[in-house]
Write an enzyme that holds these catalytic residues in place. Sequence first.
Site, PDB file in Angstrom:
ATOM      1  N   GLY A 507      28.466  65.305  68.190  1.00 38.62           N
ATOM      2  CA  GLY A 507      27.844  66.477  68.800  1.00 38.62           C
ATOM      3  C   GLY A 507      27.567  66.291  70.275  1.00 38.62           C
ATOM      4  N   GLY A 663      23.744  59.357  66.048  1.00 41.92           N
ATOM      5  CA  GLY A 663      23.177  60.020  64.868  1.00 41.92           C
ATOM      6  C   GLY A 663      23.356  59.242  63.583  1.00 41.92           C
ATOM      7  CD  GLU A 664      27.156  60.638  61.177  1.00 40.20           C
ATOM      8  OE1 GLU A 664      27.443  60.917  60.012  1.00 40.20           O
ATOM      9  OE2 GLU A 664      27.834  61.000  62.147  1.00 40.20           O
TER      10      GLU A 664
HETATM   11 MO1  MOS Z   1      27.179  64.189  59.548  1.00 34.46          MO
HETATM   12  S1  MOS Z   1      27.139  63.395  57.654  1.00 34.46           S
HETATM   13  O1  MOS Z   1      28.743  63.722  60.049  1.00 34.46           O
HETATM   14  O2  MOS Z   1      27.182  65.876  59.223  1.00 34.46           O
END
Ligand code: MOS
Length: 706
Positions: A507, A663-664
């Site tokens: 994002g 984010g991950e």
């Molecule tokens: Mo995240 S699980 O790539 O929406």
Amino acid sequence: MTTTAKPPAVGVAHSRVEGRDKVTGAARYASEHHFEQLAHGWFVLSTVARGRVRAVDDEAVRAMPGVVAVLHHGNAPHVATDYVSFLGPPDPTCAVFQNDRVPHAGWPVALVVAETPEQAREAAEALVVEYDEEAHDIAFRADRPDAYVPDQGSPVAAKGDLDAELAASAVVLDATYSTPEQHHSAMEPHAATARWDGGRLEVFDSNQGSMWVADELAKMFSLDPASVRVRSEHIGGAFGSKGMRPHQAAAVMAATALDRPVRVALTRRQTFAITGYRSPTTQRVRLGADHDGRLRAFGHEVLNLTSTLRPFVETSAALGRVLYDAEAHHTAHRIVELDVPTPTWMRAPGEAPGSFAVETALDELAERLGMDPIALRARNEPAVGPLSGLPFSSRDLLGCFTEGARRFGWADRDPRPRTRREGRWLLGTGTAAATYPSGAAPSTASVTAEPDGGFTVRISAADVGTGARTALTLVAAEVLGVDPAGVTVRIGDSDFGPAWVAGGSMGTRSWAWAVTSAAEDLRDQLALRGQDVPPEGLTARVDTARLLAELAKKERHSFGAQFAEVAVDVHTGEVRVRRMLGVFAAGRIVNPLTARSQLVGGMTWGISMALHEEAVRDPASGRHIGADLAGYHVAANADVPLVEADWIDDPVPGDPLGIKGVGELGIVGAAAAITNAVWHATGVRHRDLPLRPDRVLRAEEAGQGA
Ligand code: MOS
């Protein structure tokens, strides 16, 4: 208007620009938009796991107070299902009430619409649905004979002869690991409010990509894309579960049939049934190494489940293709179709479960070699992508380990297990590597210079709680050379044009690219005009598709090193994480405040994954047991001790942005660091998650730790 040089905005901690709106209640979430004549839809979900709906006895329910409609396969309008959306073929689960088939427990069989949510719920619970039940099969096992290699994605990647290299290895590990079904459990359950307004369909939703949902709704209901507007301004968590889901389709169907606004909000239990989940996995890891720790063989085979509706691959074998090189390298995915809902992406899809297996296996191999686990990773550091042969855009995994080891105090560690004791507790430390792709996808954005001297950015980005809106504010302010207070970022509106979703940790990188390009374009236009802004404002708009196509092909990833210290009471089975440290290499950090929060959040998910989370299905009914936040345990405050996340400098030479995603990354490797620490504390290897007290106790009783 002037654009005097301001101190840099990117890289400086900035609290959330919408924070005040959120804490004062001014921020409206998906189920907080009120309209005249608003009606409320309530799902009825199947109680059987397989079969057909014989009858929906809706007559009595239609006479109940406030009920205005009961939609089901016998009366619902036909919708399209054979389209390809923004993100590929749709999940058939979203096209509600199209036939009488029930492919899993919790399948939407009806929607009761009433004047109030209470009336809708009362009537939905009273609705009698008769089924022709068929025998179901939900048994997920490693030895399923009907498992198959999917033809999508990259199911198999291989080089060399794995068996030959294993046979030639001085030390071999062959172990099987498992992870359970896990759920996203976003604080805000899914909700959508749909209404027709002057010939346009408007949907207030909670999603990770308004363009994605708008695109699916337009195709599903055969509408002109320009007549569909999806808005999702504030989102209380998503983690992969908030894409196109049945509730948006049901809300649109009902709003169209009744010609009045309809809201469909899910209960917590309903989110367990119809918003996706992470598939359980079984994973076989085979490693073969020379005495000096150099890997000759690296094998990783993963099995996950999917529904009978759609193949979904939990790409857990992917991270081995990035992390470690070996003479023979073989990674593969298989899936098995069961009578369960379709799984979906969940925070670090693939990498989260995959890293548990691979990073535990590396620790086991280090033990057998009598080698420090960090030294083992350093020995196998690849110069280029182990399978692709492509150069890395930047890779500083070892820098993360070096800095992490220094701060964590790794050098003081006695490598022998079960050597530290403190009262009833056995203490241990563990480590694991992290990696996650840092891709980018095409997006459009516009930046407007307003006559009042301010700037407005418009992009259909989604801030799922990450701080994306704030990050984009800083990015625009930096390029424009203005204070962030002078920039307004508007997101979560499909009318702003195509943009990547809040997903795949892509994002911020994807959107920042578009915002940067548009802001640069605007800055140049303003310079040519002597900073004169016309009364209607001046707008620059870009689409990054061409810029991205020009990007050199490279292995693009972020990296990290996870460290954990645990205390284990082998007489009660209790495992307590005492502290965690994650040191990451994640490119240029846009907003240290929210980036740290993302990484700490991911590591907290790692604690939860290691010790708590496990969705259990009853084999007899095919339904969940305890599908709520009482029965499905997530790490709570008392489970989360000192969790520290930090990063090292990670320049990305030649990259116009240098931004990666965070984010991950924080969850990857976190569970393995914890279970490796449990091994160090107790001398017992745990290869099945979550590490429940009964598993600790049983291992102790079996004398594995003694
Ligand atoms: Mo995240 S699980 O790539 O929406």
